[in-house]
Write a protein that holds these residues in place. Structure first.
Motif, mmCIF file in Angstrom:
data_model
loop_
_atom_site.group_PDB
_atom_site.id
_atom_site.type_symbol
_atom_site.label_atom_id
_atom_site.label_comp_id
_atom_site.label_asym_id
_atom_site.label_seq_id
_atom_site.Cartn_x
_atom_site.Cartn_y
_atom_site.Cartn_z
ATOM 1 N N SER A 174 39.288 52.354 40.179
ATOM 2 C CA SER A 174 39.441 52.431 38.762
ATOM 3 C C SER A 174 37.997 52.725 38.232
ATOM 4 N N ILE A 175 37.982 54.071 37.823
ATOM 5 C CA ILE A 175 36.746 54.452 37.531
ATOM 6 C C ILE A 175 36.767 55.263 35.915
ATOM 7 N N LEU A 228 40.420 42.675 45.507
ATOM 8 C CA LEU A 228 41.663 42.269 46.163
ATOM 9 C C LEU A 228 42.881 42.663 45.379
ATOM 10 N N ASP A 229 44.158 42.999 46.048
ATOM 11 C CA ASP A 229 45.403 43.186 45.406
ATOM 12 C C ASP A 229 45.682 42.077 44.339
ATOM 13 N N PRO A 230 46.315 42.359 43.251
ATOM 14 C CA PRO A 230 46.450 41.332 42.469
ATOM 15 C C PRO A 230 47.504 40.221 43.059
ATOM 16 N N GLY A 235 44.416 35.640 39.571
ATOM 17 C CA GLY A 235 43.562 35.054 38.373
ATOM 18 C C GLY A 235 42.207 35.943 38.386
ATOM 19 N N VAL A 236 42.268 37.053 37.973
ATOM 20 C CA VAL A 236 41.146 38.042 37.481
ATOM 21 C C VAL A 236 41.374 38.853 36.398
ATOM 22 N N GLY A 237 40.461 38.958 35.659
ATOM 23 C CA GLY A 237 40.500 39.471 33.981
ATOM 24 C C GLY A 237 40.769 41.011 33.899
ATOM 25 N N THR A 238 40.410 41.705 35.086
ATOM 26 C CA THR A 238 40.989 43.371 35.143
ATOM 27 C C THR A 238 41.508 43.673 36.472
ATOM 28 N N PRO A 239 42.808 43.204 36.485
ATOM 29 C CA PRO A 239 43.432 43.505 37.896
ATOM 30 C C PRO A 239 43.671 44.942 38.133
ATOM 31 N N VAL A 240 43.880 45.518 39.229
ATOM 32 C CA VAL A 240 44.104 46.764 39.531
ATOM 33 C C VAL A 240 45.149 46.929 40.738
ATOM 34 N N ARG A 241 46.356 47.230 40.567
ATOM 35 C CA ARG A 241 47.049 47.386 41.639
ATOM 36 C C ARG A 241 46.584 48.445 42.922
ATOM 37 N N GLY A 242 47.241 48.090 44.042
ATOM 38 C CA GLY A 242 46.783 48.836 45.128
ATOM 39 C C GLY A 242 45.485 48.440 45.954
ATOM 40 N N GLY A 243 45.101 46.957 45.783
ATOM 41 C CA GLY A 243 43.640 46.412 46.229
ATOM 42 C C GLY A 243 43.990 46.186 47.717
ATOM 43 N N ILE A 244 42.825 45.699 48.283
ATOM 44 C CA ILE A 244 42.618 45.232 49.576
ATOM 45 C C ILE A 244 43.530 43.950 50.027
ATOM 46 N N SER A 264 21.779 36.866 50.537
ATOM 47 C CA SER A 264 22.264 36.308 49.258
ATOM 48 C C SER A 264 23.501 36.491 48.884
ATOM 49 N N LEU A 265 24.314 36.184 48.238
ATOM 50 C CA LEU A 265 25.883 36.687 47.988
ATOM 51 C C LEU A 265 26.235 36.019 46.612
ATOM 52 N N GLU A 266 27.121 36.787 46.052
ATOM 53 C CA GLU A 266 27.912 36.175 44.940
ATOM 54 C C GLU A 266 29.287 36.467 44.660
ATOM 55 N N PHE A 267 30.279 35.777 44.157
ATOM 56 C CA PHE A 267 31.660 36.130 44.093
ATOM 57 C C PHE A 267 31.860 35.688 42.768
ATOM 58 N N VAL A 268 32.552 36.768 42.047
ATOM 59 C CA VAL A 268 32.698 36.778 40.683
ATOM 60 C C VAL A 268 34.155 37.032 40.126
ATOM 61 N N GLU A 269 34.181 36.749 39.013
ATOM 62 C CA GLU A 269 35.536 37.246 38.121
ATOM 63 C C GLU A 269 36.625 36.542 38.303
ATOM 64 N N VAL A 270 36.632 35.093 38.659
ATOM 65 C CA VAL A 270 37.743 34.269 38.936
ATOM 66 C C VAL A 270 37.795 33.869 37.625
ATOM 67 N N ASN A 271 39.234 33.784 37.302
ATOM 68 C CA ASN A 271 39.516 33.343 35.899
ATOM 69 C C ASN A 271 40.792 32.508 35.926
ATOM 70 N N PRO A 272 40.414 30.966 35.976
ATOM 71 C CA PRO A 272 41.480 30.086 35.912
ATOM 72 C C PRO A 272 42.694 30.195 35.000
#
Length: 297
Positions: A174-175, A228-230, A235-244, A264-272
């Motif tokens: 999604s671009i 990831l596929d929804p 629980g993400v703010g901007t889901p897009v179908r067809g993910g991994i 180093s690493l980060e994991f983001v956009e988890v929306n409970p």
């Protein structure tokens, strides 16, 4: 291995509220226990101070909460740099994807030449001139390469944080229109969902590891859960179908762990608020464990 957890409860970079609770949700999904069961020494460094939107006013609709995000990024960068200097691998928990500016800055400041693997459904390559929303979480990859408003590009006092030839964007589907042009002109390496479908995740990751890791002091992994596929990560703010799928993501993390290049690493956009039974946070914990070396057998 020693890991320091750094929470960044940021929800200034996006329009949808709730992602500021992401670090708590991931911790609640037994993150520390899972890592310690794998023999990792874990230190929780707490959360970076981030103001909430209700306490601030938007001064520029093309760069929403710019000042606040820059200040939080500086604090995040200091925490990440400090973790590396203390001998820890920083594990940053978001929060929206604008937190990555601080993470990438902090790693690059210490290691100098780094690689960047950015796994995301979106390009995050807008600037104030191309953004349709003004949301800064969609500008951070561009800013890390020195493109965009100088307040963003100069976080940490230097720019760029990473070179295009060592930057790999994976899973994008999604671009925005003008964003496509910027990505093509930038020279970064991109593997879309179409590439993953046609070549397979294993082949994509082999190339990504070589591109990001070659000639660098290590790689920062920035993983946006909306890649990831929804159906897997609701629980993400901007889901897009067809993910991994989960297994594709786990394979990618396992290959990165085997490569030994992740510093180093980060994991983001988890929306409970948008999640079901904290499922997305649980998925994040599983992927984090794989990225840090957890094996099936």
């Amino acid at each position: 291995m020693k890991v320091r957890i750094i929470g960044v409860p940021m929800d200034l970079g996006a329009d949808r509220r709730g992602v500021d609770m992401g670090p708590s949700a991931i911790r609640y999904a037994h993150l520390q226990q899972r890592l310690e069961e794998n023999g990792i020494i874990v230190e929780d460094g707490g959360n970076i101070e981030v103001p909430n939107p209700e306490s601030r006013k938007i001064k520029d609709e093309k760069l929403k909460y710019l000042h606040e995000i820059v200040e939080s990024s500086e604090r995040t960068a200091d925490a990440v740099s400090g973790a590396i200097e203390d001998g820890f691998k920083p594990l940053v928990l978001g929060g929206d994807h604008s937190i990555a500016l601080g993470s990438v800055t902090g790693v690059s400041r210490v290691l100098k030449k780094i690689g960047l693997i950015w796994i995301d459904a979106h390009g995050d390559f807008n600037t104030q001139d191309t953004t349709p929303s003004g949301n800064i979480h969609g500008m951070i990859l561009a800013a890390s390469l020195g493109l965009g408003h100088e307040a963003l590009t100069n976080v940490g006092g230097f720019s760029p944080k990473v070179l295009p030839e060592n930057t790999v964007l994976i899973g994008v589907r999604s671009i925005d229109r003008d964003e496509k042009r910027l990505i093509r002109e930038s020279g970064i390496n991109v593997f879309t969902m179409n590439d993953i479908d046609q070549c397979g995740m294993r082949n994509v990751m082999k190339k990504a590891i070589k591109l990001a890791g070659g000639g660098t002091a290590g790689v920062h992994l920035s993983f946006d859960m909306d890649v990831l596929d929804p159906m897997v990560a609701p629980g993400v703010g901007t889901p897009v179908r067809g993910g991994i799928t989960y297994r594709e993501a786990a394979l990618a993390m396992e290959m990165l762990a085997e490569s030994g290049i992740i510093r180093s690493l980060e994991f983001v956009e988890v929306n409970p608020i948008l999640d079901r039974g904290n499922e997305t946070a649980k998925v994040a914990v599983g992927l984090i464990a794989s990225a840090l070396g957890e094996e099936i057998l």
